[in-house]
Design a protein around this motif. Sequence first.
Motif, PDB file in Angstrom:
ATOM      1  N   THR A  16       0.764  -1.173  -0.183  1.00 19.29           N
ATOM      2  CA  THR A  16      -0.051  -0.172   0.182  1.00 19.29           C
ATOM      3  C   THR A  16       0.763   1.289   0.153  1.00 19.29           C
ATOM      4  OG1 THR A  16      -1.802  -1.309   1.225  1.00 19.29           O
ATOM      5  CG2 THR A  16      -1.758   1.372   1.288  1.00 19.29           C
ATOM      6  N   ASN A  17       1.949   1.092   0.920  1.00 11.31           N
ATOM      7  CA  ASN A  17       2.649   2.322   0.689  1.00 11.31           C
ATOM      8  C   ASN A  17       3.531   2.640  -0.342  1.00 11.31           C
ATOM      9  OD1 ASN A  17       2.698   3.986   3.678  1.00 11.31           O
ATOM     10  ND2 ASN A  17       2.318   1.952   4.136  1.00 11.31           N
ATOM     11  N   VAL A  18       4.218   1.391  -0.951  1.00 16.43           N
ATOM     12  CA  VAL A  18       4.750   1.635  -2.574  1.00 16.43           C
ATOM     13  C   VAL A  18       4.063   2.212  -3.330  1.00 16.43           C
ATOM     14  CG1 VAL A  18       6.152   0.427  -4.151  1.00 16.43           C
ATOM     15  CG2 VAL A  18       6.527   0.016  -1.874  1.00 16.43           C
ATOM     16  N   ILE A  19       2.534   1.882  -3.372  1.00 21.60           N
ATOM     17  CA  ILE A  19       1.764   2.158  -4.514  1.00 21.60           C
ATOM     18  C   ILE A  19       1.563   3.727  -4.310  1.00 21.60           C
ATOM     19  CG2 ILE A  19      -0.638   2.182  -5.182  1.00 21.60           C
ATOM     20  CD1 ILE A  19      -0.530  -1.122  -4.702  1.00 21.60           C
ATOM     21  N   ALA A  20       1.246   4.172  -3.146  1.00 11.24           N
ATOM     22  CA  ALA A  20       1.094   5.504  -2.737  1.00 11.24           C
ATOM     23  C   ALA A  20       2.265   6.466  -3.059  1.00 11.24           C
ATOM     24  CB  ALA A  20       0.810   5.592  -1.388  1.00 11.24           C
ATOM     25  N   ALA A  21       3.459   5.718  -2.900  1.00  9.09           N
ATOM     26  CA  ALA A  21       4.813   6.735  -3.177  1.00  9.09           C
ATOM     27  C   ALA A  21       5.267   6.761  -4.566  1.00  9.09           C
ATOM     28  CB  ALA A  21       5.749   6.126  -2.260  1.00  9.09           C
ATOM     29  N   TRP A  22       4.648   5.612  -5.335  1.00  8.82           N
ATOM     30  CA  TRP A  22       4.961   5.270  -6.596  1.00  8.82           C
ATOM     31  C   TRP A  22       5.240   6.687  -7.496  1.00  8.82           C
ATOM     32  CZ3 TRP A  22       7.245   0.928  -8.169  1.00  8.82           C
ATOM     33  CH2 TRP A  22       7.458   0.698  -9.332  1.00  8.82           C
ATOM     34  N   PRO A  23       4.321   7.469  -7.442  1.00 11.48           N
ATOM     35  CA  PRO A  23       4.380   8.574  -8.502  1.00 11.48           C
ATOM     36  C   PRO A  23       5.608   9.739  -8.112  1.00 11.48           C
ATOM     37  CG  PRO A  23       2.023   8.552  -7.727  1.00 11.48           C
ATOM     38  CD  PRO A  23       2.888   7.391  -7.011  1.00 11.48           C
ATOM     39  N   ASN A  24       5.980   9.455  -6.983  1.00 13.08           N
ATOM     40  CA  ASN A  24       7.229  10.261  -6.572  1.00 13.08           C
ATOM     41  C   ASN A  24       8.674   9.657  -6.582  1.00 13.08           C
ATOM     42  OD1 ASN A  24       5.466  12.482  -5.968  1.00 13.08           O
ATOM     43  ND2 ASN A  24       5.004  11.472  -3.916  1.00 13.08           N
ATOM     44  N   LEU A  25       8.700   8.404  -7.080  1.00 11.40           N
ATOM     45  CA  LEU A  25       9.833   7.499  -7.305  1.00 11.40           C
ATOM     46  C   LEU A  25      10.384   8.147  -8.658  1.00 11.40           C
ATOM     47  CD1 LEU A  25       8.533   4.245  -5.627  1.00 11.40           C
ATOM     48  CD2 LEU A  25       9.794   6.078  -4.413  1.00 11.40           C
ATOM     49  N   THR A  26      11.909   7.586  -8.628  1.00 11.72           N
ATOM     50  CA  THR A  26      12.616   7.851  -9.771  1.00 11.72           C
ATOM     51  C   THR A  26      12.359   6.498 -10.617  1.00 11.72           C
ATOM     52  OG1 THR A  26      14.540   6.823  -9.073  1.00 11.72           O
ATOM     53  CG2 THR A  26      14.438   9.093  -8.930  1.00 11.72           C
ATOM     54  N   GLU A  27      12.328   6.656 -12.069  1.00  3.97           N
ATOM     55  CA  GLU A  27      12.383   5.440 -12.848  1.00  3.97           C
ATOM     56  C   GLU A  27      13.348   4.641 -12.354  1.00  3.97           C
ATOM     57  OE1 GLU A  27      10.220   3.395 -15.453  1.00  3.97           O
ATOM     58  OE2 GLU A  27       9.813   5.397 -15.069  1.00  3.97           O
ATOM     59  N   GLY A  28      14.397   4.762 -12.030  1.00  3.43           N
ATOM     60  CA  GLY A  28      15.533   3.748 -11.558  1.00  3.43           C
ATOM     61  C   GLY A  28      14.812   3.005 -10.408  1.00  3.43           C
ATOM     62  N   THR A  29      14.432   3.680  -9.372  1.00  3.98           N
ATOM     63  CA  THR A  29      13.742   2.874  -8.233  1.00  3.98           C
ATOM     64  C   THR A  29      12.699   2.242  -8.549  1.00  3.98           C
ATOM     65  OG1 THR A  29      14.480   4.814  -7.027  1.00  3.98           O
ATOM     66  CG2 THR A  29      12.868   3.438  -5.939  1.00  3.98           C
ATOM     67  N   ARG A  30      11.593   2.602  -9.504  1.00  8.27           N
ATOM     68  CA  ARG A  30      10.590   1.892  -9.966  1.00  8.27           C
ATOM     69  C   ARG A  30      10.933   0.536 -10.765  1.00  8.27           C
ATOM     70  NH1 ARG A  30       6.923   6.589 -12.937  1.00  8.27           N
ATOM     71  NH2 ARG A  30       6.601   7.920 -11.323  1.00  8.27           N
ATOM     72  N   GLU A  31      11.899   0.654 -11.595  1.00  5.82           N
ATOM     73  CA  GLU A  31      12.568  -0.666 -12.359  1.00  5.82           C
ATOM     74  C   GLU A  31      12.961  -1.438 -11.232  1.00  5.82           C
ATOM     75  OE1 GLU A  31      15.363   0.611 -15.193  1.00  5.82           O
ATOM     76  OE2 GLU A  31      13.966   2.005 -16.196  1.00  5.82           O
ATOM     77  N   VAL A  32      13.916  -1.081 -10.146  1.00  2.00           N
ATOM     78  CA  VAL A  32      14.273  -2.142  -9.339  1.00  2.00           C
ATOM     79  C   VAL A  32      13.160  -2.976  -8.348  1.00  2.00           C
ATOM     80  CG1 VAL A  32      15.557  -2.270  -7.060  1.00  2.00           C
ATOM     81  CG2 VAL A  32      16.473  -0.745  -8.957  1.00  2.00           C
ATOM     82  N   ILE A  33      12.294  -1.941  -8.077  1.00  2.00           N
ATOM     83  CA  ILE A  33      10.905  -2.481  -6.942  1.00  2.00           C
ATOM     84  C   ILE A  33      10.277  -3.172  -8.194  1.00  2.00           C
ATOM     85  CG2 ILE A  33       9.038  -1.859  -6.168  1.00  2.00           C
ATOM     86  CD1 ILE A  33      10.401   0.530  -4.965  1.00  2.00           C
ATOM     87  N   ARG A  34      10.021  -3.042  -9.261  1.00  2.00           N
ATOM     88  CA  ARG A  34       9.350  -3.926 -10.198  1.00  2.00           C
ATOM     89  C   ARG A  34       9.973  -5.170 -10.505  1.00  2.00           C
ATOM     90  NH1 ARG A  34       4.822  -3.565 -12.358  1.00  2.00           N
ATOM     91  NH2 ARG A  34       5.211  -4.602 -13.986  1.00  2.00           N
ATOM     92  N   ARG A  35      11.159  -5.170 -10.943  1.00  2.00           N
ATOM     93  CA  ARG A  35      12.242  -6.384 -11.115  1.00  2.00           C
ATOM     94  C   ARG A  35      12.121  -7.175  -9.924  1.00  2.00           C
ATOM     95  NH1 ARG A  35      17.561  -4.506 -11.206  1.00  2.00           N
ATOM     96  NH2 ARG A  35      17.348  -5.136  -9.072  1.00  2.00           N
TER      97      ARG A  35
END
Length: 138
Positions: A81-100
């Motif tokens: 829930t917290n990752v989804i809420a923070a997602w728009p504010n994350l860099t693309e690199g952090t998003r890629e790491v979490i999704r992977r």
Amino acid sequence: MAGAYCQFCNHRCFVLRRLPNGQELHVATCLRGAAYDRERTGYDFQTSTNPSDIAVDPVILSSAVRYGLGRSSYIVHVIVTNVIAAWPNLTEGTREVIRRDVKDAVDAGRVGSDADRQEWVRLLAATELTVGAGTPRS
């Protein structure tokens, strides 16, 4: 909102958000619930603001995800829930790491119980909509 379950995903997927008019309300983070909120208010969890927006170091957030993967605990829901809420504010690199990390764990079956697996799949589904979207904060 404690105890309330979403009518669309049957989870406690709600986060508190503030609309541009100042109204605060709980909105859903699941796909169907977010679509309902957009229809009803014109906003969803990604397009409204978090009234208690606290900057979270992306390393801490990705570490929380790695901690939660493989656990069978309430913490999985909290992390997702917290990752989804923070997602728009994350860099693309952090998003890629979490999704992977999450996708690899789901594919390998290293995600705890079936309920925990559903939470991680919810994260993948919710974040798929926003990969590459928006301008994250620096």
